[in-house]
Design a protein around this motif. Structure first.
Motif, mmCIF file in Angstrom:
data_model
loop_
_atom_site.group_PDB
_atom_site.id
_atom_site.type_symbol
_atom_site.label_atom_id
_atom_site.label_comp_id
_atom_site.label_asym_id
_atom_site.label_seq_id
_atom_site.Cartn_x
_atom_site.Cartn_y
_atom_site.Cartn_z
ATOM 1 N N ALA A 45 -32.671 -48.709 -19.444
ATOM 2 C CA ALA A 45 -33.681 -49.207 -20.388
ATOM 3 C C ALA A 45 -34.583 -48.074 -20.868
ATOM 4 C CB ALA A 45 -34.507 -50.310 -19.731
ATOM 5 N N VAL A 46 -35.023 -47.234 -19.942
ATOM 6 C CA VAL A 46 -35.886 -46.108 -20.319
ATOM 7 C C VAL A 46 -35.138 -45.154 -21.243
ATOM 8 C CG1 VAL A 46 -37.085 -44.076 -19.431
ATOM 9 C CG2 VAL A 46 -37.334 -46.268 -18.265
ATOM 10 N N THR A 92 -31.174 -36.932 -19.086
ATOM 11 C CA THR A 92 -31.289 -38.380 -18.887
ATOM 12 C C THR A 92 -29.936 -39.049 -18.981
ATOM 13 O OG1 THR A 92 -33.539 -38.420 -19.770
ATOM 14 C CG2 THR A 92 -32.338 -40.510 -19.775
ATOM 15 N N ASP A 93 -29.114 -38.634 -19.937
ATOM 16 C CA ASP A 93 -27.785 -39.222 -20.073
ATOM 17 C C ASP A 93 -26.890 -38.865 -18.894
ATOM 18 O OD1 ASP A 93 -28.504 -40.406 -22.415
ATOM 19 O OD2 ASP A 93 -27.616 -38.900 -23.723
ATOM 20 N N TYR A 94 -27.111 -37.687 -18.317
ATOM 21 C CA TYR A 94 -26.352 -37.346 -17.103
ATOM 22 C C TYR A 94 -26.682 -38.337 -15.994
ATOM 23 C CZ TYR A 94 -24.714 -34.925 -12.959
ATOM 24 O OH TYR A 94 -24.079 -34.636 -11.774
ATOM 25 N N GLU A 95 -27.978 -38.652 -15.845
ATOM 26 C CA GLU A 95 -28.380 -39.604 -14.805
ATOM 27 C C GLU A 95 -27.805 -40.990 -15.093
ATOM 28 O OE1 GLU A 95 -29.784 -38.879 -12.052
ATOM 29 O OE2 GLU A 95 -30.135 -36.778 -12.553
ATOM 30 N N ARG A 96 -27.685 -41.344 -16.360
ATOM 31 C CA ARG A 96 -27.089 -42.645 -16.700
ATOM 32 C C ARG A 96 -25.612 -42.680 -16.300
ATOM 33 N NH1 ARG A 96 -28.731 -43.370 -22.920
ATOM 34 N NH2 ARG A 96 -27.804 -45.429 -22.682
ATOM 35 N N VAL A 103 -32.127 -55.514 -23.414
ATOM 36 C CA VAL A 103 -33.316 -54.666 -23.528
ATOM 37 C C VAL A 103 -33.850 -54.772 -24.945
ATOM 38 C CG1 VAL A 103 -32.614 -53.070 -21.702
ATOM 39 C CG2 VAL A 103 -31.907 -52.619 -24.050
ATOM 40 N N ARG A 104 -35.156 -54.688 -25.076
ATOM 41 C CA ARG A 104 -35.774 -54.741 -26.403
ATOM 42 C C ARG A 104 -36.087 -53.320 -26.853
ATOM 43 N NH1 ARG A 104 -37.591 -58.789 -29.382
ATOM 44 N NH2 ARG A 104 -37.655 -60.262 -27.644
ATOM 45 N N VAL A 105 -35.415 -52.893 -27.906
ATOM 46 C CA VAL A 105 -35.593 -51.548 -28.463
ATOM 47 C C VAL A 105 -36.029 -51.683 -29.915
ATOM 48 C CG1 VAL A 105 -34.492 -49.330 -28.915
ATOM 49 C CG2 VAL A 105 -33.769 -50.684 -26.934
ATOM 50 N N ASP A 106 -37.149 -51.069 -30.246
ATOM 51 C CA ASP A 106 -37.682 -51.152 -31.611
ATOM 52 C C ASP A 106 -37.818 -52.599 -32.071
ATOM 53 O OD1 ASP A 106 -37.741 -48.406 -31.684
ATOM 54 O OD2 ASP A 106 -35.796 -48.215 -32.687
ATOM 55 N N GLY A 107 -38.227 -53.469 -31.148
ATOM 56 C CA GLY A 107 -38.456 -54.871 -31.476
ATOM 57 C C GLY A 107 -37.219 -55.737 -31.492
ATOM 58 N N GLU A 108 -36.040 -55.173 -31.223
ATOM 59 C CA GLU A 108 -34.786 -55.906 -31.316
ATOM 60 C C GLU A 108 -34.116 -55.978 -29.944
ATOM 61 O OE1 GLU A 108 -30.969 -55.601 -34.276
ATOM 62 O OE2 GLU A 108 -31.606 -53.752 -33.315
ATOM 63 N N LEU A 109 -33.659 -57.169 -29.559
ATOM 64 C CA LEU A 109 -32.974 -57.328 -28.278
ATOM 65 C C LEU A 109 -31.527 -56.853 -28.393
ATOM 66 C CD1 LEU A 109 -34.229 -60.753 -26.865
ATOM 67 C CD2 LEU A 109 -34.547 -58.499 -25.853
ATOM 68 N N ARG A 110 -31.109 -56.026 -27.428
ATOM 69 C CA ARG A 110 -29.748 -55.500 -27.412
ATOM 70 C C ARG A 110 -29.126 -55.744 -26.045
ATOM 71 N NH1 ARG A 110 -31.090 -49.523 -30.043
ATOM 72 N NH2 ARG A 110 -31.913 -50.283 -32.052
ATOM 73 N N ASP A 111 -27.875 -56.196 -26.050
ATOM 74 C CA ASP A 111 -27.151 -56.446 -24.809
ATOM 75 C C ASP A 111 -26.739 -55.138 -24.156
ATOM 76 O OD1 ASP A 111 -26.579 -59.277 -24.002
ATOM 77 O OD2 ASP A 111 -26.029 -59.406 -26.122
ATOM 78 N N GLN A 155 -32.887 -45.843 -23.336
ATOM 79 C CA GLN A 155 -32.750 -46.439 -24.667
ATOM 80 C C GLN A 155 -34.096 -46.682 -25.351
ATOM 81 O OE1 GLN A 155 -29.948 -49.487 -25.493
ATOM 82 N NE2 GLN A 155 -28.632 -49.024 -23.751
ATOM 83 N N ARG A 156 -35.184 -46.204 -24.729
ATOM 84 C CA ARG A 156 -36.542 -46.370 -25.281
ATOM 85 C C ARG A 156 -36.946 -47.841 -25.344
ATOM 86 N NH1 ARG A 156 -36.813 -45.650 -30.241
ATOM 87 N NH2 ARG A 156 -34.585 -45.829 -30.694
ATOM 88 N N ALA A 157 -36.531 -48.613 -24.366
ATOM 89 C CA ALA A 157 -36.814 -50.052 -24.368
ATOM 90 C C ALA A 157 -38.246 -50.325 -23.928
ATOM 91 C CB ALA A 157 -35.838 -50.778 -23.451
ATOM 92 N N SER A 158 -38.804 -51.390 -24.477
ATOM 93 C CA SER A 158 -40.141 -51.834 -24.065
ATOM 94 C C SER A 158 -40.066 -52.958 -23.047
ATOM 95 C CB SER A 158 -40.939 -52.306 -25.287
ATOM 96 O OG SER A 158 -40.278 -53.386 -25.934
ATOM 97 N N ASP A 159 -38.955 -53.694 -23.034
ATOM 98 C CA ASP A 159 -38.801 -54.837 -22.133
ATOM 99 C C ASP A 159 -37.349 -54.926 -21.660
ATOM 100 O OD1 ASP A 159 -41.480 -56.611 -22.702
ATOM 101 O OD2 ASP A 159 -40.745 -55.677 -24.532
ATOM 102 N N ILE A 160 -37.173 -55.510 -20.461
ATOM 103 C CA ILE A 160 -35.845 -55.803 -19.925
ATOM 104 C C ILE A 160 -35.793 -57.291 -19.611
ATOM 105 C CG2 ILE A 160 -34.077 -55.176 -18.234
ATOM 106 C CD1 ILE A 160 -35.761 -52.733 -17.511
ATOM 107 N N HIS A 161 -34.760 -57.979 -20.099
ATOM 108 C CA HIS A 161 -34.601 -59.414 -19.876
ATOM 109 C C HIS A 161 -33.393 -59.658 -18.971
ATOM 110 C CE1 HIS A 161 -37.325 -60.965 -23.186
ATOM 111 N NE2 HIS A 161 -37.284 -59.664 -23.424
ATOM 112 N N PHE A 162 -33.648 -60.235 -17.798
ATOM 113 C CA PHE A 162 -32.578 -60.647 -16.889
ATOM 114 C C PHE A 162 -32.399 -62.156 -17.069
ATOM 115 C CE2 PHE A 162 -34.529 -56.897 -15.138
ATOM 116 C CZ PHE A 162 -33.501 -56.164 -14.567
ATOM 117 N N GLU A 163 -31.247 -62.574 -17.617
ATOM 118 C CA GLU A 163 -31.014 -63.976 -17.935
ATOM 119 C C GLU A 163 -29.659 -64.415 -17.376
ATOM 120 O OE1 GLU A 163 -33.002 -63.848 -22.378
ATOM 121 O OE2 GLU A 163 -31.065 -62.920 -22.033
#
Length: 572
Positions: free
Chosen positions: A184-185, A133-137, A205-213, A187-195
């Motif tokens: 996002a996938v 997965t990290d190779y694809e990133r 992205v929201r990971v473990d309930g926390e938004l990360r840039d 990083q195990r994110a549940s949501d992606i925010h485009f702002e």
């Protein structure tokens, strides 16, 4: 290839990534299916890809690399010194050159490093192991490097025909959108925010309930608009409508894994925002033993599920894991072939073997309430209604429990006792609630301390004063994650459920029937043995599972000190 001589399974067990029993079973199943043990562990036992490759790095004496560090170092121009076809065939990615040394990453632990010094114009090559997965990133970041060199006019090109597929967009925009989903996938994110704010796009992205840039993604306003358009097209919403919110959905496949993606647009002052919720379709629901409940709560929950009829509620805010807890219970019930288990959900988050699952379809009149009316004519033993959100559904849930069915559902409210008031607000009669209600689980999700970097620390003095106004109990200890490669420097990894379980007693039923105020009803629950959320959270703090600071996210200021209840001593 030089190896350490140690077996992969032993390394995984020592690292705490898998149990000895799981490893031995995976070895046996792998022989039967002709598959690698690591694949069985990942797909059937939930062992994370990064843990497997970290262990492979130790097995084959290749340093495992933190992908965030590699992304920060990645030089797209340097990577392109190797032809793309060669990189993908060998699964090798040049990262950067520092003086006479080149850093190269691979996701193949058996990779035999050829002589790349001439091609990479360096004297020495250092190899690092990464996950596929990290190779694809990294590969996606190379493509984005090429995209950034494109002109704004090309990047901002929109669809020729609104409503057509994403293939109508220029390759750069689609690549960018897909790279963000991949990131996002990964990083195990549940949501992606485009702002976007003041012409400054922001992707979080929201990971473990926390938004990360995603700070290393630098989008121009042109790219941002184009990427939002890709999301709107994929979700089948009107690309020309930017004044009103719109909702849609689409399916995505990332590294062979299927996701149901829910999209929601929202006009704002500086431009249109987009939020994507990622729902893995192949994920397996947790069992009660792996929810993270304390043993008393897990035992009470299992016992309540064995009642022949009645109503069980799981309550909490959005994103608190209510559905996961209900699915764990459904799995236990469906394992008994003598039971008929049926559910109506919105959405169906997991496919459960042995459960007749139905999706709400409001456009044809198939709502939670109408489903409940139909279900009782299908001879079920257990009914799950995804959420009680209106009076009609509340009344149908109670009627179904009154006719001998075990009904499970969720409510949005703060704690177990508040659930009673919420049912009253929805129009349910106090006597009906009191007679049918069996148990209520109120839960939150707290971030787990990363076991790879956990250290004991002094408790925060200000928070300690709030939680223990009369002084902390003797021997009170707290821990914190300092940040490591396993948790990406965040100090936490994954989440655990913190639950308050209320077993409805005869005194509590009487309190409901008499319509006692919430505070008085809460006192009755405490006298009946209910252990509040605060006490469960403090147990996890003392055990070194969650940080002391999580208390502020789990409880309101009023609930932090606990409550003094007549007849019950205040717990520490």
């Amino acid at each position: 290839m030089i190896t350490s001589g140690r077996r992969l399974g032993d390394i995984l067990v020592e690292a705490g990534a898998a149990t000895r029993a799981d490893v031995e079973t995976a070895v046996q199943r792998g022989r039967e299916l002709g598959q690698a043990m690591s694949r069985i562990l990942q797909e059937q036992y939930g062992v994370e890809e990064s843990e497997i490759y970290r262990a492979l790095g130790k097995r084959y004496l290749i340093p495992f690399a933190d992908i965030d560090n590699l992304l920060a170092l990645l030089d797209p121009g340097f990577a392109q010194l190797l032809p793309e076809r060669f990189r993908d065939f060998q699964r090798v990615m040049p990262i950067h050159r520092d003086g006479s040394t080149a850093l190269v990453a691979t996701c193949d632990p058996l990779f035999q490093l050829p002589d790349l010094t001439d091609t990479l114009r360096t004297e020495r090559v250092e190899l690092r192991l990464i996950t596929p997965t990290d190779y694809e990133r990294l590969r996606a970041m190379i493509e984005l490097g090429q995209l950034e060199a494109s002109s704004p006019a090309a990047i901002s090109k929109e669809l020729s025909v609104p409503g057509t597929s994403g293939d109508s967009l220029d390759w750069g925009t689609v690549t960018l959108f897909d790279a963000i989903i991949l990131e996002a996938v990964a990083q195990r994110a549940s949501d992606i925010h485009f702002e976007i704010y003041d012409d400054q796009p922001r992707i979080r992205v929201r990971v473990d309930g926390e938004l990360r840039d995603l700070g290393y993604l630098h989008l121009t306003p042109f790219q941002f608009v184009a990427v939002v358009n890709v999301g709107k097209v994929r979700a089948h919403v009107d690309i020309a409508e930017r004044r009103a919110p719109q909702g849609g959905r689409f399916s995505a496949e990332v590294r062979g894994h299927a996701f149901d993606v829910r999209a929601q647009t929202q006009p704002s002052l500086h431009g249109e925002h987009l939020v994507l919720r990622l729902l893995p379709q192949e994920a397996k629901p947790l069992e009660i033993t792996t929810l993270g409940f304390s043993e008393p709560v897990a035992t009470q929950y299992r016992r309540s599920l064995h009642n022949p009829g009645g109503l069980i509620l799981v309550v909490g805010p959005t994103g608190s894991g209510k559905s996961t807890t209900l699915y764990a219970g459904l799995q236990l019930l469906a394992a008994d072939p003598s039971r008929k288990v049926i559910s109506v959900e919105d959405p169906i988050e997991y496919a459960l073997h042995g459960v007749q699952q139905c999706q709400v379809l409001p456009e044809v009149g198939f709502t939670f309430a109408s489903a409940m009316r139909a279900f009782v004519r299908e001879d079920p033993d257990v009914i799950l209604v995804g959420e009680i959100r209106d009076e009609e559904t509340a009344l149908e849930a109670i009627r179904a429990s009154q006719t001998g069915h075990l009904v499970l559902s969720t409510l949005h409210c703060n704690d177990t006792v508040d659930a009673v008031q919420r049912m009253l607000d929805l129009g349910a009669h106090p006597n009906s609630i009191g007679s049918e209600l069996l148990a209520i689980v109120a839960q939150r999700l707290a971030r787990r301390i990363c076991p790879g970097c956990r250290v004991e620390v002094e408790p925060d003095s200000a928070l300690a004063l709030e939680v223990f106004p009369d002084g902390a109990p003797k021997g009170f200890r707290t821990w914190k994650g300092t940040g490591c490669t396993r948790c990406g420097g965040h100090g936490t990894r994954g989440r655990i459920a913190v639950a308050e379980f209320l077993q409805v007693t005869s005194d509590f039923r009487l309190g409901i029937s008499h319509h006692l105020p919430v505070d008085d009803l809460r006192a009755v629950a405490r006298r009946g043995g209910m252990r509040p959320l605060r006490d469960e959270a403090l147990t996890l703090v003392q055990s070194g599972i969650i940080e002391f600071g999580e208390m502020r996210d789990l409880l309101t200021t009023e609930r932090l000190p606990g409550a003094v209840v007549p007849g019950v001593s205040a717990s520490a």
